[in-house]
Write a protein that holds these residues in place. Structure first.
Motif, PDB file in Angstrom:
ATOM      1  N   SER A  96       7.379  13.839   0.840  1.00 45.68           N
ATOM      2  CA  SER A  96       8.438  13.986  -0.153  1.00 45.68           C
ATOM      3  C   SER A  96       9.700  14.523   0.507  1.00 45.68           C
ATOM      4  O   SER A  96       9.619  15.312   1.449  1.00 45.68           O
ATOM      5  CB  SER A  96       8.009  14.957  -1.259  1.00 45.68           C
ATOM      6  N   TYR A  97      10.835  14.096  -0.026  1.00 39.98           N
ATOM      7  CA  TYR A  97      12.106  14.638   0.446  1.00 39.98           C
ATOM      8  C   TYR A  97      13.149  14.520  -0.645  1.00 39.98           C
ATOM      9  O   TYR A  97      12.965  13.814  -1.637  1.00 39.98           O
ATOM     10  CB  TYR A  97      12.569  13.948   1.731  1.00 39.98           C
ATOM     11  N   ILE A 128      12.131   0.197  -2.215  1.00 37.14           N
ATOM     12  CA  ILE A 128      12.526   1.321  -3.059  1.00 37.14           C
ATOM     13  C   ILE A 128      12.986   0.734  -4.387  1.00 37.14           C
ATOM     14  O   ILE A 128      13.838  -0.167  -4.401  1.00 37.14           O
ATOM     15  CB  ILE A 128      13.680   2.107  -2.400  1.00 37.14           C
ATOM     16  N   PRO A 129      12.446   1.218  -5.510  1.00 40.59           N
ATOM     17  CA  PRO A 129      12.876   0.642  -6.788  1.00 40.59           C
ATOM     18  C   PRO A 129      14.359   0.899  -7.045  1.00 40.59           C
ATOM     19  O   PRO A 129      14.891   1.957  -6.694  1.00 40.59           O
ATOM     20  CB  PRO A 129      12.010   1.364  -7.820  1.00 40.59           C
ATOM     21  N   GLY A 158       0.789  -1.231   0.000  1.00 36.58           N
ATOM     22  CA  GLY A 158       0.000   0.000   0.000  1.00 36.58           C
ATOM     23  C   GLY A 158       0.823   1.284   0.000  1.00 36.58           C
ATOM     24  O   GLY A 158       0.271   2.379   0.032  1.00 36.58           O
ATOM     25  N   ILE A 159       2.142   1.170  -0.067  1.00 37.24           N
ATOM     26  CA  ILE A 159       3.022   2.340  -0.080  1.00 37.24           C
ATOM     27  C   ILE A 159       3.683   2.427  -1.454  1.00 37.24           C
ATOM     28  O   ILE A 159       4.385   1.507  -1.878  1.00 37.24           O
ATOM     29  CB  ILE A 159       4.111   2.252   1.014  1.00 37.24           C
ATOM     30  N   ARG A 160       3.446   3.543  -2.140  1.00 38.47           N
ATOM     31  CA  ARG A 160       4.066   3.766  -3.445  1.00 38.47           C
ATOM     32  C   ARG A 160       5.283   4.670  -3.257  1.00 38.47           C
ATOM     33  O   ARG A 160       5.168   5.791  -2.781  1.00 38.47           O
ATOM     34  CB  ARG A 160       3.100   4.422  -4.424  1.00 38.47           C
ATOM     35  N   VAL A 161       6.452   4.143  -3.643  1.00 41.42           N
ATOM     36  CA  VAL A 161       7.692   4.906  -3.573  1.00 41.42           C
ATOM     37  C   VAL A 161       8.088   5.286  -4.999  1.00 41.42           C
ATOM     38  O   VAL A 161       8.217   4.420  -5.860  1.00 41.42           O
ATOM     39  CB  VAL A 161       8.825   4.087  -2.906  1.00 41.42           C
ATOM     40  N   SER A 162       8.246   6.589  -5.236  1.00 39.73           N
ATOM     41  CA  SER A 162       8.629   7.112  -6.546  1.00 39.73           C
ATOM     42  C   SER A 162       9.963   7.836  -6.404  1.00 39.73           C
ATOM     43  O   SER A 162      10.165   8.589  -5.446  1.00 39.73           O
ATOM     44  CB  SER A 162       7.580   8.088  -7.072  1.00 39.73           C
ATOM     45  N   ILE A 163      10.850   7.621  -7.378  1.00 35.00           N
ATOM     46  CA  ILE A 163      12.198   8.184  -7.340  1.00 35.00           C
ATOM     47  C   ILE A 163      12.490   8.919  -8.648  1.00 35.00           C
ATOM     48  O   ILE A 163      12.243   8.382  -9.728  1.00 35.00           O
ATOM     49  CB  ILE A 163      13.270   7.083  -7.183  1.00 35.00           C
ATOM     50  N   ILE A 172       6.772   9.400  -1.189  1.00 31.92           N
ATOM     51  CA  ILE A 172       6.242   8.205  -0.527  1.00 31.92           C
ATOM     52  C   ILE A 172       4.757   8.445  -0.314  1.00 31.92           C
ATOM     53  O   ILE A 172       4.362   9.306   0.475  1.00 31.92           O
ATOM     54  CB  ILE A 172       6.950   7.947   0.820  1.00 31.92           C
ATOM     55  N   GLU A 173       3.932   7.707  -1.051  1.00 31.01           N
ATOM     56  CA  GLU A 173       2.485   7.902  -1.010  1.00 31.01           C
ATOM     57  C   GLU A 173       1.804   6.722  -0.325  1.00 31.01           C
ATOM     58  O   GLU A 173       2.091   5.566  -0.645  1.00 31.01           O
ATOM     59  CB  GLU A 173       1.936   8.060  -2.425  1.00 31.01           C
TER      60      GLU A 173
END
Length: 128
Positions: A83-84, A116-117, A8-13, A37-38
């Protein structure tokens, strides 16, 4: 932008090459990465710690474990995003990073990981 959804946690980089410079007479390649991190789940979660694996083609891989991110342990409510921005130095023009965040579900106290991708660290001039 790379994305990965876990528990349920979407990590975008998003990675940005910032340039090269010398530190202690050694050429370094500098990268910034922006992380979103959504929480796509139904309950509030808190980020507790991080685990990073930094791969540098000229050195052994580096493992970094630490509390929170950028000095914070954010609570992320459903449908909200934290976000960071952070950065990394490597000594070669080719590298990568991957890892995971350790979370706790605040309603159930269940601990879980959000991955984390894996993302490349390489400037455009190093790619064919």
């Amino acid at each position: 932008m790379l994305q990965l959804l876990t528990s349920g946690i979407r990590v975008s980089i998003k990675v940005i090459f910032e340039g090269t410079y010398f530190k202690n007479y050694i050429l370094n390649y500098s990268y910034a990465y922006h992380v979103n991190i959504e929480n796509e789940g139904k309950e509030a979660v808190q980020l507790q710690s991080r685990h990073w694996v930094i791969i540098d083609s000229l050195r052994p891989q580096t493992i970094i474990d630490g509390e929170g991110v950028v000095g914070k342990k954010p609570v992320i409510y459903p449908s909200k995003t934290f976000s960071y921005k952070s950065g990394s130095l490597i000594s070669s023009s080719i590298g990568a990073m991957k890892g995971h965040y350790n979370f706790i579900n605040l309603a159930t106290t269940k601990k879980f990981k959000a991955y984390i991708p894996k993302f490349k660290l390489s400037p455009a001039f190093a790619l064919n």
